[in-house]
Scaffold this motif. Structure first.
Motif, PDB file in Angstrom:
ATOM      1  N   TYR A  20       0.847  -1.342   0.077  1.00 41.76           N
ATOM      2  CA  TYR A  20      -0.179  -0.284  -0.034  1.00 41.76           C
ATOM      3  C   TYR A  20       1.023   1.394  -0.043  1.00 41.76           C
ATOM      4  O   TYR A  20       2.018   1.072   0.440  1.00 41.76           O
ATOM      5  CB  TYR A  20      -0.974   0.021   1.168  1.00 41.76           C
ATOM      6  CG  TYR A  20      -1.952  -1.100   1.161  1.00 41.76           C
ATOM      7  CD1 TYR A  20      -2.916  -1.011   0.303  1.00 41.76           C
ATOM      8  CD2 TYR A  20      -1.851  -2.159   2.091  1.00 41.76           C
ATOM      9  CE1 TYR A  20      -4.105  -2.192   0.162  1.00 41.76           C
ATOM     10  CE2 TYR A  20      -2.662  -3.281   1.884  1.00 41.76           C
ATOM     11  CZ  TYR A  20      -3.858  -3.279   0.962  1.00 41.76           C
ATOM     12  OH  TYR A  20      -4.715  -4.146   0.867  1.00 41.76           O
ATOM     13  N   ASP A  21       0.385   2.299  -0.489  1.00 39.90           N
ATOM     14  CA  ASP A  21       1.151   3.695  -0.434  1.00 39.90           C
ATOM     15  C   ASP A  21       1.559   4.024   0.889  1.00 39.90           C
ATOM     16  O   ASP A  21       0.705   3.992   1.916  1.00 39.90           O
ATOM     17  CB  ASP A  21       0.181   4.705  -1.094  1.00 39.90           C
ATOM     18  CG  ASP A  21      -0.117   4.564  -2.544  1.00 39.90           C
ATOM     19  OD1 ASP A  21       0.788   3.763  -3.162  1.00 39.90           O
ATOM     20  OD2 ASP A  21      -0.967   5.087  -2.967  1.00 39.90           O
ATOM     21  N   TRP A  22       2.714   4.464   1.194  1.00 37.91           N
ATOM     22  CA  TRP A  22       3.496   4.601   2.124  1.00 37.91           C
ATOM     23  C   TRP A  22       2.617   5.841   2.919  1.00 37.91           C
ATOM     24  O   TRP A  22       2.307   6.801   2.338  1.00 37.91           O
ATOM     25  CB  TRP A  22       4.966   4.960   2.128  1.00 37.91           C
ATOM     26  CG  TRP A  22       5.536   5.475   3.406  1.00 37.91           C
ATOM     27  CD1 TRP A  22       6.111   4.762   4.360  1.00 37.91           C
ATOM     28  CD2 TRP A  22       5.558   6.856   4.012  1.00 37.91           C
ATOM     29  NE1 TRP A  22       6.327   5.560   5.077  1.00 37.91           N
ATOM     30  CE2 TRP A  22       6.135   6.912   5.270  1.00 37.91           C
ATOM     31  CE3 TRP A  22       5.153   8.126   3.533  1.00 37.91           C
ATOM     32  CZ2 TRP A  22       6.520   7.920   6.102  1.00 37.91           C
ATOM     33  CZ3 TRP A  22       5.084   9.145   4.342  1.00 37.91           C
ATOM     34  CH2 TRP A  22       5.635   9.153   5.392  1.00 37.91           C
ATOM     35  N   GLY A  23       2.374   5.621   4.405  1.00 33.34           N
ATOM     36  CA  GLY A  23       1.835   7.021   4.946  1.00 33.34           C
ATOM     37  C   GLY A  23       0.252   6.774   4.956  1.00 33.34           C
ATOM     38  O   GLY A  23      -0.149   7.890   5.732  1.00 33.34           O
ATOM     39  N   GLN A  24      -0.323   5.954   4.056  1.00 34.95           N
ATOM     40  CA  GLN A  24      -1.663   6.407   4.077  1.00 34.95           C
ATOM     41  C   GLN A  24      -2.506   5.104   4.936  1.00 34.95           C
ATOM     42  O   GLN A  24      -1.804   4.644   5.901  1.00 34.95           O
ATOM     43  CB  GLN A  24      -2.086   5.672   2.576  1.00 34.95           C
ATOM     44  CG  GLN A  24      -1.593   6.618   1.271  1.00 34.95           C
ATOM     45  CD  GLN A  24      -2.094   7.980   1.663  1.00 34.95           C
ATOM     46  OE1 GLN A  24      -3.213   8.237   1.579  1.00 34.95           O
ATOM     47  NE2 GLN A  24      -0.939   8.796   1.372  1.00 34.95           N
ATOM     48  N   CYS A  25      -3.744   5.497   5.427  1.00 34.09           N
ATOM     49  CA  CYS A  25      -4.372   4.562   6.182  1.00 34.09           C
ATOM     50  C   CYS A  25      -4.373   3.190   6.069  1.00 34.09           C
ATOM     51  O   CYS A  25      -4.197   2.436   7.072  1.00 34.09           O
ATOM     52  CB  CYS A  25      -5.797   5.190   6.371  1.00 34.09           C
ATOM     53  SG  CYS A  25      -6.747   4.773   4.700  1.00 34.09           S
ATOM     54  N   THR A  26      -4.318   2.803   4.842  1.00 37.54           N
ATOM     55  CA  THR A  26      -4.286   1.420   4.427  1.00 37.54           C
ATOM     56  C   THR A  26      -2.941   0.983   4.609  1.00 37.54           C
ATOM     57  O   THR A  26      -2.865  -0.464   5.230  1.00 37.54           O
ATOM     58  CB  THR A  26      -4.701   1.232   2.878  1.00 37.54           C
ATOM     59  OG1 THR A  26      -3.663   2.202   2.116  1.00 37.54           O
ATOM     60  CG2 THR A  26      -5.993   1.447   2.642  1.00 37.54           C
ATOM     61  N   TRP A  27      -1.931   1.682   4.337  1.00 35.20           N
ATOM     62  CA  TRP A  27      -0.618   1.141   4.948  1.00 35.20           C
ATOM     63  C   TRP A  27      -0.372   1.089   6.517  1.00 35.20           C
ATOM     64  O   TRP A  27       0.228  -0.101   6.936  1.00 35.20           O
ATOM     65  CB  TRP A  27       0.254   2.443   4.361  1.00 35.20           C
ATOM     66  CG  TRP A  27       2.004   2.046   4.564  1.00 35.20           C
ATOM     67  CD1 TRP A  27       2.642   1.181   3.772  1.00 35.20           C
ATOM     68  CD2 TRP A  27       2.847   2.534   5.605  1.00 35.20           C
ATOM     69  NE1 TRP A  27       4.071   1.178   4.004  1.00 35.20           N
ATOM     70  CE2 TRP A  27       4.020   1.929   5.307  1.00 35.20           C
ATOM     71  CE3 TRP A  27       2.534   3.216   6.733  1.00 35.20           C
ATOM     72  CZ2 TRP A  27       5.098   2.061   6.325  1.00 35.20           C
ATOM     73  CZ3 TRP A  27       3.620   3.512   7.474  1.00 35.20           C
ATOM     74  CH2 TRP A  27       5.039   2.993   7.279  1.00 35.20           C
ATOM     75  N   HIS A  28      -0.962   1.892   7.129  1.00 36.55           N
ATOM     76  CA  HIS A  28      -0.880   1.832   8.730  1.00 36.55           C
ATOM     77  C   HIS A  28      -1.715   0.412   9.266  1.00 36.55           C
ATOM     78  O   HIS A  28      -1.282  -0.078   9.864  1.00 36.55           O
ATOM     79  CB  HIS A  28      -1.407   3.091   9.290  1.00 36.55           C
ATOM     80  CG  HIS A  28      -1.682   2.777  10.878  1.00 36.55           C
ATOM     81  ND1 HIS A  28      -0.906   3.013  11.624  1.00 36.55           N
ATOM     82  CD2 HIS A  28      -2.892   2.872  11.471  1.00 36.55           C
ATOM     83  CE1 HIS A  28      -1.187   2.662  12.844  1.00 36.55           C
ATOM     84  NE2 HIS A  28      -2.771   2.688  12.694  1.00 36.55           N
ATOM     85  N   VAL A  29      -2.792   0.117   8.648  1.00 35.05           N
ATOM     86  CA  VAL A  29      -3.820  -0.822   8.830  1.00 35.05           C
ATOM     87  C   VAL A  29      -2.966  -2.194   8.815  1.00 35.05           C
ATOM     88  O   VAL A  29      -3.089  -3.113   9.548  1.00 35.05           O
ATOM     89  CB  VAL A  29      -5.061  -0.784   8.509  1.00 35.05           C
ATOM     90  CG1 VAL A  29      -5.978  -1.979   9.034  1.00 35.05           C
ATOM     91  CG2 VAL A  29      -6.014   0.525   9.257  1.00 35.05           C
TER      92      VAL A  29
END
Length: 269
Positions: A165-174
């Motif tokens: 997932y794109d770095w730093g996005q909500c999807t990346w974090h989850v």
């Protein structure tokens, strides 16, 4: 009482001050909902920086239920013993260091995340620097750990160790939080507004009932939003962690979802 205080000698007054200083050195404060480092510092007439230093806190975030030390040498003493484990009740104890997660600690001792959670009666996956955890059984912590972290709730073939997932996005974090807590998910669920349907297709349970470790999903904005459920509070509200909602990409933020709004979101289990 004021008249009595004025009647004491200078020497006894000095002794009282020193005694009070010693008492403050061992003060423990349990963070309450709505408190911040600034309000706690004001309460104890100290500084935010001193509290952060004594508790190895690297940012300004504190959480309800977190126990912090006020005054004293704090971290200097705990850091000397933070990597040691003492045998107790057939297991070990571990003092959490800054940057550690439950997954890291579980791997260190060869146990699962769920075993640590159960042994310490944790109601979520948040841990804090200087927190002492009981480690049930396992190794002595000197090796890499012989066991895996918590067994994933789902074993879909789409789960992946690599975060695409794109770095730093909500999807990346989850994706990262689920991996840290031993609950891997797919790296191919695309944008957040597609996660509920994609997760359901991969065999995950999707409903409107929150659980610790579940993924909160909604359709806000052009691409939706996802967050990780860290804790369910006694009043039914949720503590979630997220990125790129109220903060810039790459910055973790914590937010409380009121109990009245909890059922309006999707949750991926």
């Amino acid at each position: 009482m004021k008249k009595l205080a004025f009647a004491v000698t200078a020497a006894s007054g000095t002794a009282a001050v020193l005694a009070n200083h010693d008492a403050e050195a061992s003060t423990q404060h349990t963070v309450k909902s709505g408190e911040s480092l600034w309000t706690i510092a004001q309460q104890y007439n100290t500084s935010v920086d001193e509290i952060k230093q004594n508790n190895n806190i690297s940012n300004n975030m504190v959480f309800p239920g977190q126990v912090i030390e006020i005054g004293g040498s704090g971290s200097s003493d705990s850091s000397q013993s933070s990597n040691t484990s003492s045998e107790a009740s057939g297991g070990s104890s571990h003092t959490v260091q800054s940057g550690e997660t439950l997954a890291i600690i579980a791997n260190k001792y060869g146990v699962s995340v769920d075993e640590i959670v159960s042994a310490n009666n944790l109601n979520g996956y948040i841990i804090y620097p200087n927190q002492t955890l009981q480690i049930p059984g396992g190794s002595d912590g000197t090796g890499g750990g012989g066991g895996s972290t918590s067994t994933p709730t789902n074993t879909s073939q789409a789960s992946s160790d690599q975060n695409l997932y794109d770095w730093g996005q909500c999807t990346w974090h989850v994706f990262n939080r689920r991996a840290e807590t031993g609950q891997p998910i797919s790296t191919y669920w695309w944008n957040a507004n597609n996660w509920a349907s994609a997760a359901s297709a991969d065999g995950y349970t999707v409903n409107n009932t929150a659980a610790v470790g579940s993924i909160m999903q909604n359709y806000e904005g052009p691409m939706g939003h996802v967050a990780y459920v860290e804790r369910i509070n006694p009043d039914g509200s949720l503590l979630i962690s997220e990125m790129n909602y109220n903060t810039p990409p790459g910055t973790v933020d914590y937010r409380t979802i009121p109990a009245s709004q909890v059922s309006s979101y999707n949750y991926i289990h």
